[in-house]
Scaffold this motif. Structure first.
Motif, PDB file in Angstrom:
ATOM      1  N   LYS A   8       0.823  -1.219   0.000  1.00 59.77           N
ATOM      2  CA  LYS A   8       0.000   0.000   0.000  1.00 59.77           C
ATOM      3  C   LYS A   8       0.855   1.266   0.000  1.00 59.77           C
ATOM      4  CE  LYS A   8      -1.965  -1.319   3.834  1.00 59.77           C
ATOM      5  NZ  LYS A   8      -1.272  -2.622   3.990  1.00 59.77           N
ATOM      6  N   THR A   9       1.790   1.322   0.951  1.00 61.43           N
ATOM      7  CA  THR A   9       2.609   2.538   1.038  1.00 61.43           C
ATOM      8  C   THR A   9       3.506   2.669  -0.190  1.00 61.43           C
ATOM      9  OG1 THR A   9       2.588   2.229   3.425  1.00 61.43           O
ATOM     10  CG2 THR A   9       4.106   3.873   2.564  1.00 61.43           C
ATOM     11  N   SER A  10       3.972   1.541  -0.700  1.00 59.57           N
ATOM     12  CA  SER A  10       4.797   1.585  -1.914  1.00 59.57           C
ATOM     13  C   SER A  10       4.035   2.243  -3.044  1.00 59.57           C
ATOM     14  CB  SER A  10       5.198   0.177  -2.355  1.00 59.57           C
ATOM     15  OG  SER A  10       5.942  -0.480  -1.377  1.00 59.57           O
ATOM     16  N   THR A  24      11.255   1.893  -2.804  1.00 62.06           N
ATOM     17  CA  THR A  24      10.277   1.351  -1.861  1.00 62.06           C
ATOM     18  C   THR A  24      10.899   0.347  -0.892  1.00 62.06           C
ATOM     19  OG1 THR A  24       9.609  -0.467  -3.299  1.00 62.06           O
ATOM     20  CG2 THR A  24       8.400   1.597  -3.512  1.00 62.06           C
ATOM     21  N   ARG A  25      12.083  -0.140  -1.236  1.00 66.50           N
ATOM     22  CA  ARG A  25      12.733  -1.081  -0.311  1.00 66.50           C
ATOM     23  C   ARG A  25      13.068  -0.418   1.016  1.00 66.50           C
ATOM     24  NH1 ARG A  25      16.206  -4.426  -4.820  1.00 66.50           N
ATOM     25  NH2 ARG A  25      14.322  -5.128  -5.837  1.00 66.50           N
ATOM     26  N   ARG A  26      13.121   0.902   0.999  1.00 63.29           N
ATOM     27  CA  ARG A  26      13.460   1.622   2.233  1.00 63.29           C
ATOM     28  C   ARG A  26      12.263   1.783   3.175  1.00 63.29           C
ATOM     29  NH1 ARG A  26      15.860   5.897  -1.081  1.00 63.29           N
ATOM     30  NH2 ARG A  26      14.087   7.156  -0.433  1.00 63.29           N
ATOM     31  N   HIS A 115      -1.886  -7.379  -6.111  1.00 64.14           N
ATOM     32  CA  HIS A 115      -0.612  -6.693  -6.252  1.00 64.14           C
ATOM     33  C   HIS A 115       0.582  -7.649  -6.302  1.00 64.14           C
ATOM     34  CE1 HIS A 115       1.722  -3.091  -6.311  1.00 64.14           C
ATOM     35  NE2 HIS A 115       2.325  -3.330  -5.171  1.00 64.14           N
ATOM     36  N   LYS A 116       1.716  -7.125  -6.807  1.00 64.37           N
ATOM     37  CA  LYS A 116       2.975  -7.865  -6.996  1.00 64.37           C
ATOM     38  C   LYS A 116       2.855  -8.877  -8.126  1.00 64.37           C
ATOM     39  CE  LYS A 116       4.246  -7.199  -2.154  1.00 64.37           C
ATOM     40  NZ  LYS A 116       4.960  -7.686  -0.971  1.00 64.37           N
ATOM     41  N   MET A 117       2.106  -8.508  -9.152  1.00 61.85           N
ATOM     42  CA  MET A 117       1.906  -9.405 -10.293  1.00 61.85           C
ATOM     43  C   MET A 117       3.209  -9.737 -11.013  1.00 61.85           C
ATOM     44  SD  MET A 117      -1.243 -10.408 -10.709  1.00 61.85           S
ATOM     45  CE  MET A 117      -1.845 -10.640 -12.372  1.00 61.85           C
ATOM     46  N   ASP A 118       4.256  -8.910 -10.805  1.00 62.89           N
ATOM     47  CA  ASP A 118       5.540  -9.219 -11.446  1.00 62.89           C
ATOM     48  C   ASP A 118       6.066 -10.586 -11.027  1.00 62.89           C
ATOM     49  OD1 ASP A 118       7.716  -8.383  -9.065  1.00 62.89           O
ATOM     50  OD2 ASP A 118       5.839  -7.261  -9.009  1.00 62.89           O
ATOM     51  N   LYS A 119       5.578 -11.099  -9.897  1.00 64.89           N
ATOM     52  CA  LYS A 119       6.052 -12.411  -9.441  1.00 64.89           C
ATOM     53  C   LYS A 119       5.519 -13.545 -10.316  1.00 64.89           C
ATOM     54  CE  LYS A 119       7.764 -10.986  -5.259  1.00 64.89           C
ATOM     55  NZ  LYS A 119       7.592 -10.929  -3.817  1.00 64.89           N
ATOM     56  N   ILE A 120       4.526 -13.265 -11.154  1.00 62.15           N
ATOM     57  CA  ILE A 120       4.069 -14.251 -12.138  1.00 62.15           C
ATOM     58  C   ILE A 120       4.464 -13.729 -13.513  1.00 62.15           C
ATOM     59  CG2 ILE A 120       2.085 -15.528 -13.057  1.00 62.15           C
ATOM     60  CD1 ILE A 120       0.517 -14.792 -10.624  1.00 62.15           C
ATOM     61  N   SER A 152       1.551  -3.982 -10.334  1.00 63.03           N
ATOM     62  CA  SER A 152       2.913  -4.189  -9.864  1.00 63.03           C
ATOM     63  C   SER A 152       3.638  -2.848  -9.920  1.00 63.03           C
ATOM     64  CB  SER A 152       3.637  -5.190 -10.763  1.00 63.03           C
ATOM     65  OG  SER A 152       5.032  -5.053 -10.595  1.00 63.03           O
ATOM     66  N   ILE A 153       4.559  -2.637  -8.994  1.00 61.67           N
ATOM     67  CA  ILE A 153       5.316  -1.392  -9.035  1.00 61.67           C
ATOM     68  C   ILE A 153       6.395  -1.440 -10.118  1.00 61.67           C
ATOM     69  CG2 ILE A 153       4.938  -0.725  -6.631  1.00 61.67           C
ATOM     70  CD1 ILE A 153       7.722  -1.887  -6.001  1.00 61.67           C
ATOM     71  N   TRP A 154       6.606  -2.609 -10.702  1.00 61.93           N
ATOM     72  CA  TRP A 154       7.701  -2.743 -11.674  1.00 61.93           C
ATOM     73  C   TRP A 154       7.267  -2.540 -13.116  1.00 61.93           C
ATOM     74  CZ3 TRP A 154      12.269  -2.311  -9.639  1.00 61.93           C
ATOM     75  CH2 TRP A 154      12.450  -2.697  -8.312  1.00 61.93           C
ATOM     76  N   ASP A 155       5.986  -2.257 -13.365  1.00 62.65           N
ATOM     77  CA  ASP A 155       5.591  -1.910 -14.729  1.00 62.65           C
ATOM     78  C   ASP A 155       4.480  -0.874 -14.657  1.00 62.65           C
ATOM     79  OD1 ASP A 155       3.171  -3.261 -14.238  1.00 62.65           O
ATOM     80  OD2 ASP A 155       4.038  -5.151 -14.877  1.00 62.65           O
TER      81      ASP A 155
HETATM   82  N1  LIG Z   1       8.083  -7.795  -6.073  1.00 67.11           N
HETATM   83  C1  LIG Z   1       7.327  -6.759  -5.671  1.00 67.11           C
HETATM   84  N2  LIG Z   1       7.512  -6.257  -4.448  1.00 67.11           N
HETATM   85  C2  LIG Z   1       6.746  -5.182  -4.049  1.00 67.11           C
HETATM   86  C3  LIG Z   1       5.773  -4.622  -4.901  1.00 67.11           C
HETATM   87  N3  LIG Z   1       5.186  -3.586  -4.234  1.00 67.11           N
HETATM   88  C4  LIG Z   1       5.785  -3.509  -3.033  1.00 67.11           C
HETATM   89  N4  LIG Z   1       6.726  -4.470  -2.906  1.00 67.11           N
HETATM   90  C5  LIG Z   1       7.602  -4.707  -1.769  1.00 67.11           C
HETATM   91  O1  LIG Z   1       6.848  -5.173  -0.673  1.00 67.11           O
HETATM   92  C6  LIG Z   1       7.393  -4.705   0.562  1.00 67.11           C
HETATM   93  C7  LIG Z   1       6.318  -4.122   1.468  1.00 67.11           C
HETATM   94  O2  LIG Z   1       5.743  -2.944   0.863  1.00 67.11           O
HETATM   95  P1  LIG Z   1       5.026  -1.816   1.711  1.00 67.11           P
HETATM   96  O3  LIG Z   1       4.520  -0.826   0.721  1.00 67.11           O
HETATM   97  O4  LIG Z   1       5.888  -1.345   2.832  1.00 67.11           O
HETATM   98  O5  LIG Z   1       3.779  -2.635   2.322  1.00 67.11           O
HETATM   99  P2  LIG Z   1       2.612  -2.135   3.307  1.00 67.11           P
HETATM  100  O6  LIG Z   1       2.877  -2.753   4.657  1.00 67.11           O
HETATM  101  O7  LIG Z   1       1.345  -2.636   2.739  1.00 67.11           O
HETATM  102  O8  LIG Z   1       2.562  -0.666   3.395  1.00 67.11           O
HETATM  103  C8  LIG Z   1       8.483  -3.706   0.173  1.00 67.11           C
HETATM  104  O9  LIG Z   1       9.739  -4.325   0.352  1.00 67.11           O
HETATM  105  C9  LIG Z   1       8.250  -3.410  -1.297  1.00 67.11           C
HETATM  106  O10 LIG Z   1       9.463  -3.148  -1.992  1.00 67.11           O
HETATM  107  C10 LIG Z   1       5.602  -5.197  -6.220  1.00 67.11           C
HETATM  108  O11 LIG Z   1       4.786  -4.779  -7.049  1.00 67.11           O
HETATM  109  N5  LIG Z   1       6.404  -6.263  -6.547  1.00 67.11           N
END
Ligand SMILES: Nc1nc2c(ncn2[C@@H]2O[C@H](COP(=O)(O)OP(=O)(O)O)[C@@H](O)[C@H]2O)c(=O)[nH]1
Ligand SMILES: Nc1nc2c(ncn2[C@@H]2O[C@H](COP(=O)(O)OP(=O)(O)OP(=O)(O)O)[C@@H](O)[C@H]2O)c(=O)[nH]1
Ligand SMILES: [Mg+2]
Lengths: 292, 318
Positions: A8-10, A24-26, A115-120, A152-155
């Protein structure tokens, strides 16, 4: 809404705060609810509530806080993490949200993002996954009939989903659409697109080829957002793009105070200078009459 | 673009040889530049066992050699000294600047000895790679230190150090493309004519900088002789990327075929009086010019001159 780690926050940081996907890793877990307000399309302000997804907060939302959280909601965006191990408890949480929303904000619109559809990586498996969610969610959502997007945040799928969500919040959308269509006819442009200035989300697009969706403009959204961020390194700001070859001319220009416009012409008879003059001439009309 | 080839005799005439210890980053560098791989995705890269070939425009070819652990007979028995021959060969030696620099350098001297025995004037480009995560100060210290050690040793061993250059690089920004650009310029045919033309264009149109870019790698093939500011080069790369992304939505409008008719021209307007002009020269290169202090009436003049210069360059390259 959604479980902790769903993204969500990402996504909020990507769309509204100039983050890149790597940044977003931070991010750490969200504490309680983070409120933010963003100006959108001139006079609109979006109040975004990013609800931290850890258990202790969720309990609180569903009990003591439920009126506060679920009252006066216009849009609920529920984020599913594709990889959640425990689907049952995920749906339980979703059901609770829907119940409370039914009690306190019956007219709200619900969107669910898988979300995170890039994993597929495979396109057909992506579709199958979305269908599965669509079927499961249709059964359990009562009157809300949620729309389901894979993101996905990657596309650029994230930009697509958010463009769809946000444009439906703009009250004068059908008027804007009508005026933009007239502009396209007058200028004989092949394509005209309005982007919101701050987010570069697609607000409205007119395409002479009706079959083509607005999906392809998300590439432009993302390219411009990335480029704008990069321009800060040389302490300058992007104004305009003009790309021409024998077959087409493409312009991206600041338009009204809250929008950028993209115009593509394919008729070699139309002088670029004329197209630019037309954009200038239409600007006050859109800004003053439609207040965008 | 990568093809495997064992036959030493078939190396291209204009060539860059990438050598160094295993995991110094050679294959990652080339994957990022030539195959558009994301830097983070290189983490799972497997060791190179066979020489890789990467082709650029103008007949320039970059060869990725398997990592050399120590320069022993057995490991290099099958490498013919002829790879170093010719006036259009250039050696790039990649060092992991966060790794064992001393060992890497001793291997390098063995390679230089062999290379100079067949080609005393071969350019030697030392890439101090993986400087991401190091402070600017530490980077400078490492470069100073390596530079001193290398010069001392080469003098002591009577090796020719005239053509040695040092670069700080990382695959996480454009420094790696800038370094390769500086290696490649000595291999570009008619480089002097290109530089002369760009110089005169810059002074006549009061431009700050002009680059001739290889489109697919964003390595620059030539630039005017004013100093190249890394920030400007990075920005130029980002501008090209943005143009490529945006123009992709017009793919349906462009008829394939006749090369020159489809040539593209772009003007990017920035804040105030800053503009970027991009003229496509041919299928593989573009001319990109930066003007940070534009005077209003220059605009049309630059557009006019730019098209003419692009045409002139097209003819030189033909
Ligand atoms: N592979 C992948 N990882 C993601 C994606 N979106 C977020 N993440 C990762 O998921 C983790 C948690 O995200 P965050 O936004 O903090 O989640 P929140 O707790 O819902 O607010 C982070 O390490 C992000 O980098 C995505 O689309 N694909
Ligand atoms: N931090 C950082 N890591 C890098 C950089 N360049 C490459 N790497 C990493 O270094 C590791 C080894 O890179 P490779 O390209 O496989 O090394 P190589 O020299 O080709 O190895 P051999 O094929 O065995 O010769 C990979 O995990 C890369 O991600 C860089 O600029 N910075
Ligand atoms: Mg969060």
């Amino acid at each position: 809404m959604g479980r902790s780690g769903a993204g969500k926050t990402s996504m909020r940081s990507l769309i509204f705060a100039n983050y890149s996907a790597h940044d977003t890793r931070r991010l750490g877990a969200t504490i309680d609810v983070e409120h933010s307000t963003v100006q959108f399309m001139g006079d609109m302000s979006l109040n975004i509530w990013d609800c931290g997804g850890q258990h202790k907060y969720l309990d609180n939302y569903m009990n003591e806080q439920k009126e506060n959280i679920f009252g006066n909601v216009e849009v609920l965006i529920y984020v599913f993490d594709l990889e959640t191990a425990n689907k049952d408890s995920e749906y339980t949480l979703y059901d609770e949200c829907i119940n409370n929303l039914g009690k306190y904000s019956r007219d709200a619109k619900v969107y669910t993002l898988v979300h995170k559809m890039d994993k597929i990586p495979e396109a057909d498996l992506k579709e199958a996954k979305l269908d599965m969610y669509r079927r499961a969610l249709a059964k359990r959502s009562d009157l809300f009939m949620p729309e389901v997007f894979g993101t996905s945040i990657w596309d650029n799928t994230l930009f697509h989903a958010w463009s769809q969500i946000v444009r439906r919040l703009v009250p004068s959308m059908s008027t804007i659409e009508r005026h933009l269509e007239r502009f396209q006819k007058l200028t004989e442009a092949a394509e005209v697109v309005l982007f919101e200035r701050a987010t570069f989300l697609v607000v409205c697009s007119i395409n002479s080829d009706k079959g083509a969706g607005s999906n392809k403009y998300m590439i432009v959204s993302q390219a411009i957002k990335t480029y704008r961020n990069r321009c800060t390194a040389i302490q300058s700001a992007l104004q305009s793009f003009e790309i021409r070859n024998r077959d087409f001319s493409l312009f991206i220009e600041p338009f009204t105070k809250s929008t950028f416009i993209l115009v593509i012409t394919t008729d070699p008879e139309i002088e670029p200078a004329v197209t630019k003059a037309n954009i200038k001439a239409a600007q006050p009309h859109f800004q003053d009459k439609l207040l965008i | 673009d990568i093809t495997q080839n064992k036959d030493e005799d078939s190396l291209a005439e204009r060539r860059v040889l990438l050598m160094g210890m295993p995991r110094s980053g050679k294959t990652s560098i080339l994957a990022v530049i030539f195959d558009n791989m994301q830097p983070y995705d290189t983490l799972s890269m497997l060791p190179t066992v066979q020489r890789g070939t990467y082709r650029m425009s103008m007949g320039i070819t970059v060869y990725d050699f398997p990592g050399i652990d120590d320069y022993s007979e057995t490991q290099y028995n099958n490498l013919s000294p002829s790879v170093y021959e010719g006036e259009h060969a250039s050696l790039v030696y990649v060092i992991d600047s966060q790794g064992d620099i001393q060992t890497s350098l001793s291997t390098m001297y063995s390679i230089i000895r062999m290379a100079q025995s067949v080609n005393p004037d071969i350019p030697i480009n030392i890439f101090l790679n993986k400087v991401d995560g190091l402070s600017e100060e530490l980077r400078q210290d490492i470069q100073q230190d390596v530079q001193n050690r290398v010069m001392k040793t080469m003098t002591y061993e009577s090796l020719n150090s005239t053509f040695v250059q040092f670069f700080l690089t990382t695959i996480f920004d454009e420094s790696i493309k800038e370094a390769l650009s500086r290696v490649v310029r000595r291999l570009v045919p008619k480089y002097n004519s290109l530089e002369t033309i760009l110089n005169s264009f810059c002074s006549k149109s009061s431009l700050d900088k002009a680059f001739l870019f290889d489109i697919s790698t964003k390595v620059f093939l030539a630039t005017d002789s004013s100093p190249t500011d890394s920030l400007m080069y990075m920005f130029a790369c980002h501008t090209l990327e943005a143009i490529q992304d945006i123009v992709a939505i017009c793919a349906g409008y462009t008829a394939m075929g006749e090369e020159e008719a489809g040539l593209q021209k772009t003007v990017v307007g920035m804040d105030g009086s800053f503009k970027i002009y991009v003229y496509q020269v041919n299928s593989y290169s573009v001319l990109l010019c930066l003007n940070t202090m534009l005077i209003a009436r220059q605009d049309s003049l630059i557009e006019y001159n730019g098209s003419k210069i692009a045409k002139a360059i097209r003819q030189i390259l033909r």
